[in-house]
Motif scaffolding. Structure first.
Motif, PDB file in Angstrom:
ATOM      1  N   MET A 128       0.868  -1.181   0.000  1.00 61.32           N
ATOM      2  CA  MET A 128       0.000   0.000   0.000  1.00 61.32           C
ATOM      3  C   MET A 128       0.900   1.224   0.000  1.00 61.32           C
ATOM      4  O   MET A 128       1.762   1.358   0.860  1.00 61.32           O
ATOM      5  N   ILE A 129       0.716   2.103  -0.951  1.00 60.03           N
ATOM      6  CA  ILE A 129       1.577   3.271  -1.060  1.00 60.03           C
ATOM      7  C   ILE A 129       0.956   4.438  -0.305  1.00 60.03           C
ATOM      8  O   ILE A 129      -0.079   4.962  -0.709  1.00 60.03           O
ATOM      9  N   PRO A 130       1.585   4.849   0.812  1.00 60.64           N
ATOM     10  CA  PRO A 130       1.055   5.986   1.566  1.00 60.64           C
ATOM     11  C   PRO A 130       1.379   7.306   0.865  1.00 60.64           C
ATOM     12  O   PRO A 130       2.278   7.374   0.023  1.00 60.64           O
ATOM     13  N   ASP A 131       0.664   8.348   1.234  1.00 57.91           N
ATOM     14  CA  ASP A 131       0.949   9.680   0.703  1.00 57.91           C
ATOM     15  C   ASP A 131       2.155  10.291   1.404  1.00 57.91           C
ATOM     16  O   ASP A 131       2.986  10.956   0.788  1.00 57.91           O
ATOM     17  N   ILE A 132       2.229  10.067   2.720  1.00 60.46           N
ATOM     18  CA  ILE A 132       3.283  10.644   3.548  1.00 60.46           C
ATOM     19  C   ILE A 132       3.809   9.573   4.499  1.00 60.46           C
ATOM     20  O   ILE A 132       3.040   8.775   5.036  1.00 60.46           O
ATOM     21  N   ILE A 133       5.126   9.589   4.714  1.00 59.86           N
ATOM     22  CA  ILE A 133       5.732   8.722   5.723  1.00 59.86           C
ATOM     23  C   ILE A 133       6.438   9.603   6.737  1.00 59.86           C
ATOM     24  O   ILE A 133       7.234  10.468   6.368  1.00 59.86           O
TER      25      ILE A 133
END
Length: 87
Positions: free
Chosen positions: A53-58
């Motif tokens: 799952m690709i988050p917007d912010i880490i």
């Protein structure tokens, strides 16, 4: 007038200290536009998470076991350039 609701911003928290992770989660969940997508405890877990799952912010800690935040950020930036990483 139709109001379009923006999708929530998906945030991944990466820190090897559980108390830090839970504190950040509690604060971020107060905002309606933020969704804590997951919590990881080292850089390798963060990389693996992004593969699913690709988050917007880490929100990334710099010093962690297995793979540190600097090395993980370099790999994430190469593979997932749309994700913004804050160390």
């Amino acid at each position: 007038v139709e109001v379009l609701k923006m999708d929530s911003i998906k945030i991944l928290i990466v820190d090897d200290q559980p108390i830090v992770c839970e504190g950040l989660r509690a604060i971020l969940q107060l905002e309606a536009d933020f969704e804590v997508a997951g919590i990881c405890h080292n850089g390798q877990e963060a990389i693996d998470f992004c593969n699913g799952m690709i988050p917007d912010i880490i929100l990334m800690d710099a010093r962690m076991p297995v793979i540190n935040g600097i090395t993980a950020t370099k790999e994430i930036n190469l593979k997932f350039p749309q994700t913004k990483v804050l160390i």
